[in-house]
Write a protein that holds these residues in place. Structure first.
Motif, PDB file in Angstrom:
ATOM      1  N   GLN A  16       0.560  -1.366   0.035  1.00 14.70           N
ATOM      2  CA  GLN A  16       0.121  -0.100  -0.138  1.00 14.70           C
ATOM      3  C   GLN A  16       1.249   0.748   0.238  1.00 14.70           C
ATOM      4  O   GLN A  16       1.606   1.809   0.807  1.00 14.70           O
ATOM      5  CB  GLN A  16      -0.477   0.358   1.114  1.00 14.70           C
ATOM      6  CG  GLN A  16      -2.167   0.963   1.166  1.00 14.70           C
ATOM      7  CD  GLN A  16      -2.635   1.528   2.593  1.00 14.70           C
ATOM      8  OE1 GLN A  16      -3.314   0.022   2.942  1.00 14.70           O
ATOM      9  NE2 GLN A  16      -2.825   2.518   2.613  1.00 14.70           N
ATOM     10  N   LEU A  17       0.640   2.200  -0.740  1.00 12.28           N
ATOM     11  CA  LEU A  17       1.676   2.868  -0.725  1.00 12.28           C
ATOM     12  C   LEU A  17       0.595   4.222  -0.355  1.00 12.28           C
ATOM     13  O   LEU A  17      -0.141   4.738  -0.477  1.00 12.28           O
ATOM     14  CB  LEU A  17       1.811   3.214  -2.591  1.00 12.28           C
ATOM     15  CG  LEU A  17       2.199   2.672  -3.334  1.00 12.28           C
ATOM     16  CD1 LEU A  17       2.712   2.750  -4.889  1.00 12.28           C
ATOM     17  CD2 LEU A  17       3.986   2.143  -2.623  1.00 12.28           C
ATOM     18  N   ASP A  18       1.990   5.673   0.425  1.00 15.55           N
ATOM     19  CA  ASP A  18       1.236   6.668   0.187  1.00 15.55           C
ATOM     20  C   ASP A  18       0.974   7.883  -0.483  1.00 15.55           C
ATOM     21  O   ASP A  18       0.987   7.317  -1.799  1.00 15.55           O
ATOM     22  CB  ASP A  18       2.075   7.135   1.639  1.00 15.55           C
ATOM     23  CG  ASP A  18       3.069   7.714   1.529  1.00 15.55           C
ATOM     24  OD1 ASP A  18       3.244   7.148   0.432  1.00 15.55           O
ATOM     25  OD2 ASP A  18       4.239   8.263   2.387  1.00 15.55           O
ATOM     26  N   ASP A  19       0.436   9.387  -0.127  1.00 19.24           N
ATOM     27  CA  ASP A  19       0.454  10.263  -1.338  1.00 19.24           C
ATOM     28  C   ASP A  19       1.400  10.088  -2.038  1.00 19.24           C
ATOM     29  O   ASP A  19       1.907  10.853  -3.057  1.00 19.24           O
ATOM     30  CB  ASP A  19      -0.097  11.025  -0.592  1.00 19.24           C
ATOM     31  CG  ASP A  19      -1.604  10.856  -0.026  1.00 19.24           C
ATOM     32  OD1 ASP A  19      -2.096  10.921  -0.968  1.00 19.24           O
ATOM     33  OD2 ASP A  19      -1.566  11.840   0.044  1.00 19.24           O
ATOM     34  N   LYS A  20       2.550  10.190  -1.237  1.00 19.21           N
ATOM     35  CA  LYS A  20       4.261  10.555  -1.671  1.00 19.21           C
ATOM     36  C   LYS A  20       5.074   9.199  -3.019  1.00 19.21           C
ATOM     37  O   LYS A  20       5.982   9.494  -3.105  1.00 19.21           O
ATOM     38  CB  LYS A  20       5.146  10.216  -0.923  1.00 19.21           C
ATOM     39  CG  LYS A  20       4.941  11.884   0.045  1.00 19.21           C
ATOM     40  CD  LYS A  20       5.976  12.197   0.895  1.00 19.21           C
ATOM     41  CE  LYS A  20       5.333  12.005   2.489  1.00 19.21           C
ATOM     42  NZ  LYS A  20       6.446  11.904   3.540  1.00 19.21           N
ATOM     43  N   GLY A  21       4.607   7.321  -2.361  1.00 11.35           N
ATOM     44  CA  GLY A  21       4.305   7.079  -3.370  1.00 11.35           C
ATOM     45  C   GLY A  21       5.665   6.159  -2.431  1.00 11.35           C
ATOM     46  O   GLY A  21       5.449   4.849  -2.653  1.00 11.35           O
ATOM     47  N   ASP A  22       5.708   6.126  -1.345  1.00  9.94           N
ATOM     48  CA  ASP A  22       5.895   5.198  -0.304  1.00  9.94           C
ATOM     49  C   ASP A  22       5.524   3.789   0.633  1.00  9.94           C
ATOM     50  O   ASP A  22       3.824   4.782   0.247  1.00  9.94           O
ATOM     51  CB  ASP A  22       6.361   5.863   0.678  1.00  9.94           C
ATOM     52  CG  ASP A  22       7.245   7.614   0.360  1.00  9.94           C
ATOM     53  OD1 ASP A  22       8.716   7.128  -0.525  1.00  9.94           O
ATOM     54  OD2 ASP A  22       7.609   8.501   1.211  1.00  9.94           O
ATOM     55  N   ALA A  23       6.157   3.026   0.416  1.00  9.99           N
ATOM     56  CA  ALA A  23       5.441   2.291   0.461  1.00  9.99           C
ATOM     57  C   ALA A  23       5.071   1.919   2.150  1.00  9.99           C
ATOM     58  O   ALA A  23       6.508   2.233   3.007  1.00  9.99           O
ATOM     59  CB  ALA A  23       5.818   0.692   0.664  1.00  9.99           C
ATOM     60  N   ILE A  24       3.720   1.704   2.889  1.00 13.03           N
ATOM     61  CA  ILE A  24       2.664   1.890   4.100  1.00 13.03           C
ATOM     62  C   ILE A  24       2.946   0.955   5.088  1.00 13.03           C
ATOM     63  O   ILE A  24       2.454   0.224   6.215  1.00 13.03           O
ATOM     64  CB  ILE A  24       2.273   3.622   4.453  1.00 13.03           C
ATOM     65  CG1 ILE A  24       0.435   2.991   3.518  1.00 13.03           C
ATOM     66  CG2 ILE A  24       3.338   4.419   3.925  1.00 13.03           C
ATOM     67  CD1 ILE A  24      -0.072   3.998   3.999  1.00 13.03           C
ATOM     68  N   ALA A  25       2.752  -0.052   3.972  1.00 15.69           N
ATOM     69  CA  ALA A  25       1.388  -2.136   4.126  1.00 15.69           C
ATOM     70  C   ALA A  25       1.641  -2.726   3.279  1.00 15.69           C
ATOM     71  O   ALA A  25       1.885  -2.306   2.109  1.00 15.69           O
ATOM     72  CB  ALA A  25       0.385  -1.129   4.583  1.00 15.69           C
ATOM     73  N   ARG A  26       2.073  -3.495   4.271  1.00 14.36           N
ATOM     74  CA  ARG A  26       2.675  -4.885   2.896  1.00 14.36           C
ATOM     75  C   ARG A  26       1.529  -5.831   2.665  1.00 14.36           C
ATOM     76  O   ARG A  26       0.470  -6.289   4.092  1.00 14.36           O
ATOM     77  CB  ARG A  26       4.082  -5.757   2.715  1.00 14.36           C
ATOM     78  CG  ARG A  26       4.431  -6.589   3.151  1.00 14.36           C
ATOM     79  CD  ARG A  26       5.178  -7.594   2.613  1.00 14.36           C
ATOM     80  NE  ARG A  26       5.935  -8.797   2.044  1.00 14.36           N
ATOM     81  CZ  ARG A  26       6.354  -9.182   2.361  1.00 14.36           C
ATOM     82  NH1 ARG A  26       7.619  -9.545   3.374  1.00 14.36           N
ATOM     83  NH2 ARG A  26       7.086 -10.565   1.663  1.00 14.36           N
ATOM     84  N   ARG A  27       0.972  -6.401   1.668  1.00  8.78           N
ATOM     85  CA  ARG A  27       0.032  -7.040   2.165  1.00  8.78           C
ATOM     86  C   ARG A  27      -0.045  -8.125   0.552  1.00  8.78           C
ATOM     87  O   ARG A  27       0.634  -8.081   0.082  1.00  8.78           O
ATOM     88  CB  ARG A  27      -1.475  -6.555   1.053  1.00  8.78           C
ATOM     89  CG  ARG A  27      -1.781  -5.229   1.557  1.00  8.78           C
ATOM     90  CD  ARG A  27      -3.044  -5.350   2.461  1.00  8.78           C
ATOM     91  NE  ARG A  27      -3.099  -3.989   3.227  1.00  8.78           N
ATOM     92  CZ  ARG A  27      -2.366  -3.403   3.895  1.00  8.78           C
ATOM     93  NH1 ARG A  27      -1.730  -3.557   4.826  1.00  8.78           N
ATOM     94  NH2 ARG A  27      -3.697  -2.603   4.262  1.00  8.78           N
TER      95      ARG A  27
END
Length: 62
Positions: A16-27
């Motif tokens: 899951q990416l935040d608004d900046k494109g950084d990964a914040i959660a793995r699925r």
């Protein structure tokens, strides 16, 4: 990661990416690749319009 699966199924790891494109959660998803459908990303949100300074008119000549 090597997990056993049923015939026609596979594991994929997604982020899951935040608004900046950084990964914040793995699925981790268990799915059948032949049934996966591409969904285009939503259009970008419009940015709020900032206040613009009044337009300057050029000086009149002559």
């Amino acid at each position: 990661m090597d997990w056993s699966t049923y015939d026609g199924w596979c594991w994929i790891d997604c982020y899951q990416l935040d608004d900046k494109g950084d990964a914040i959660a793995r699925r981790s998803l268990f799915l059948m690749p032949e049934h996966v459908q591409f969904v285009p990303p939503p259009p970008p949100r419009p940015t709020p319009a900032g206040r613009k300074p009044p337009a300057r008119k050029p000086p009149k000549v002559g």
